[in-house]
Design a protein around this motif. Sequence first.
Motif, PDB file in Angstrom:
ATOM      1  N   GLU A   1      32.110  36.523  45.469  1.00  0.00           N
ATOM      2  CA  GLU A   1      31.186  35.392  45.339  1.00  0.00           C
ATOM      3  C   GLU A   1      30.907  35.042  43.884  1.00  0.00           C
ATOM      4  N   ASP A   2      30.919  36.052  42.997  1.00  0.00           N
ATOM      5  CA  ASP A   2      30.530  35.806  41.604  1.00  0.00           C
ATOM      6  C   ASP A   2      31.724  35.625  40.673  1.00  0.00           C
ATOM      7  N   GLU A   3      32.906  35.447  41.208  1.00  0.00           N
ATOM      8  CA  GLU A   3      34.107  35.371  40.377  1.00  0.00           C
ATOM      9  C   GLU A   3      34.082  34.151  39.454  1.00  0.00           C
ATOM     10  N   ILE A   4      34.524  34.354  38.213  1.00  0.00           N
ATOM     11  CA  ILE A   4      34.613  33.274  37.233  1.00  0.00           C
ATOM     12  C   ILE A   4      35.906  32.487  37.421  1.00  0.00           C
ATOM     13  N   VAL A   5      37.011  33.216  37.567  1.00  0.00           N
ATOM     14  CA  VAL A   5      38.317  32.588  37.743  1.00  0.00           C
ATOM     15  C   VAL A   5      39.226  33.597  38.452  1.00  0.00           C
ATOM     16  N   ASP A   6      40.074  33.105  39.324  1.00  0.00           N
ATOM     17  CA  ASP A   6      40.994  33.949  40.084  1.00  0.00           C
ATOM     18  C   ASP A   6      42.321  34.052  39.325  1.00  0.00           C
ATOM     19  N   GLY A   7      42.652  35.263  38.868  1.00  0.00           N
ATOM     20  CA  GLY A   7      43.873  35.452  38.087  1.00  0.00           C
ATOM     21  C   GLY A   7      45.109  35.778  38.897  1.00  0.00           C
ATOM     22  N   THR A   8      45.026  35.696  40.225  1.00  0.00           N
ATOM     23  CA  THR A   8      46.137  36.114  41.072  1.00  0.00           C
ATOM     24  C   THR A   8      47.423  35.349  40.773  1.00  0.00           C
ATOM     25  N   SER A   9      47.335  34.050  40.610  1.00  0.00           N
ATOM     26  CA  SER A   9      48.554  33.265  40.388  1.00  0.00           C
ATOM     27  C   SER A   9      49.232  33.651  39.082  1.00  0.00           C
TER      28      SER A   9
END
Length: 565
Positions: A189-197
Motif C-alpha cells: 500500500e505504501d510503495e513509492i514505485v514498483d521496480g519489477t519491470s
Amino acid sequence: MAAIPEKPTSAAPRRKAGRHRGEGQWAVGHMTPLNANEQTKKDDDGLNVRTRIETIYAHRGFDSIDGADLRGRMRWWGLYTQRKPGIDGGKTAILEPEELDDKYFMLRVRIDGGRLTTEQLRVIGEISQEFARGTADITDRQNVQFHWIRIEDVPEIWRRLEAVGLSTTEACGDTPRTILGSPVAGIAEDEIVDGTSAIEEIHRRFIGNPSFSNLPRKFKTAISGSPLLDVAHEINDIALVGVEHPEHGPGFDLWVGGGLSTNPKLGVRLGAWVPLDEVPDVWEGVISIFRDYGYRRLRTRARLKFLVADWGAEKFRQVLEDEYLQRKLVDGPAPEQPVQQWRDHVGVHRQQDGRFYVGFAPRVGRVDGATLTKIAELAEAHGSGRLRTTVEQKMIVLDVTEDQVESLSAALEALDLRVNPSSFRRGTMACTGIEFCKLAIVETKARGASLIDELERRLPEFDQPITININGCPNACARIQVADIGLKGQLVLDDDGNQVEGYQVHLGGALGLEAGFGRKVRGLKVTADELPDYVERVLSRYRSAREDGERFATWAARASAEDLS
C-alpha cells in the motif's frame, strides 16, 4: 659501463613503497591478466562451462572435472564444491582446496526480486528431496541453496528449473549476481514505485550476456521502491531506492560502491534521480564502469567499492554520464528514513488491492524440501499462486483474501514457520557455516537455531527489534558489521586454554536507520558455549539502561566497554 649506485647508509631515508601502478584496468590498456583468476577467465568464458558439464562431466563423474572449471568457471552456473565432512575449522586456512573439496556441490537457484510462483516453489522442493538430501536454505540474497548435489544430476536439475522459468545462471562467479528486489513490489500500500519491470528488463538484457560475464569480481544489485528500504541497499555495488522527486514524480535514487567482507564500505549516493524506464540503461552504465575500470590485479581490491572510494562520488557520476550514458542525469532527493525498524515484511499486511500478504520466519533461513513443498500447497489451498523470499531469510505468501488469513497463519505456525515470531526468531540470521562452506571456521545454522530457543526461554518478555547475525568466517555473508549483534566466527581460547569455536563480537551496526558499522570492543570474544549467556547479559543491560524509544544500536554506541562485555 654505468656506475653502480652506492649502497645507502643506514641513515639514508627509505622510500615508502607505493601502490603498484598497474591495477589491471581494461579501460587504461591493462588487458594482460595479472593473476590466475584473470587468466582462467581469459582462457575461457565461465558461461561456456555448461556445455562441458552436460556433455562430459555429468557422464564421466566428479573426477573428470578440469580444475579450472571445478574451482572457477562452474560458479558461473551456481555451483560450488562443498566442504568435506569432518574437517575442523582450524584447518580451513591450512589445507589445499583439493583437500577441502567434497565430491558434492552447493547449487544456488537464482531468484531475482525473490519472486516465486507456487509451481516454482514446488519444483524447488521436489529437487531438494530427490537430489539434495532434503536441503534447501533461504539466503539473505533471496536465493535458495541446495547441498549434496552430484555432478551427474545437474543437467536434470537445470531441465526441471528451466521448465518453470528458474535458472542458476550467474548465481555465483565474477558476474552480475541475483538482483535484490522488494518482496512486496507491486502490492504494498505504501510503495513509492514498483521496480519489477526494471528487474525483468535487466535480467532479459544482461544476465547470461557475455558482455558482462567477465567482471573483476561479483556485482550485486538492489532495486526497491519501498519506503522501508527493504533490500539492504547500502551494501550493494549498485542500488536504486524509491524516492519522490518534487518535479518529476516517483523514481529512484542512485547509490554505488557498497559491500562488506573484510573491508566494509557503505554505498554512496550519486545525487541522481533515475526514472523507472531508464533504470536498465543506468545499470548497464555502472556495471560497464566496473568491468572497464575495476581493479583486476588483486582479488582483495577487485570490488567496485574500492574504485568508488578512490574516485569519489563526483568523478564516478561524471564518468558515468560522459563516457557511458552520453547525457546528464537529473539531480534528485535522498530517500527518507523508514518509520519502521523491522523491514522484513513478517506478519499480516494489507495489499493495494484489499487482499493480504502473510510473511513468516523460518529458523535462520533453514528449511527443507518437504517444507517448501508444503508451503506451496498451503499457499494454493488458501487462494495464492505467488510467494516471495526476502533479504532477511524470510518468506511471504501474497494475495490472501481476508477470510483465509487466519487459517493460513495457523497452518504455517504448525510447520514452525512463525507469522508472529519473537524478536529473536525474527531478527537472527546465519550463513551456511562449517557444515558445508569451505571458508568457514565455525558452525552457524545450528548455533543460531539453538540461540533463538535459549533467548526465547530466558528473555520471554523481550520485544524490542534486534538483529543477531552469525557468520562462520570473516567474509560477512550474514552481514555481521551491520547487525545489532554481529558474530564473526573464529577459534578462541576457553578458560582452560583450549582452542574452541567462538566469535568476535560487533555491536551496534545498522542499515536504514542511521546506517553504520558496529563497534568492536577490544578483546571481546566469546566461546560458542558462552554465547547464550553473553547475549542474555548484554540485552538485559540494554533493556535496563535504554532511554525511552532508544534502539540497541544507539545504546551500544554510548555504552561503556564494561556494559558490553
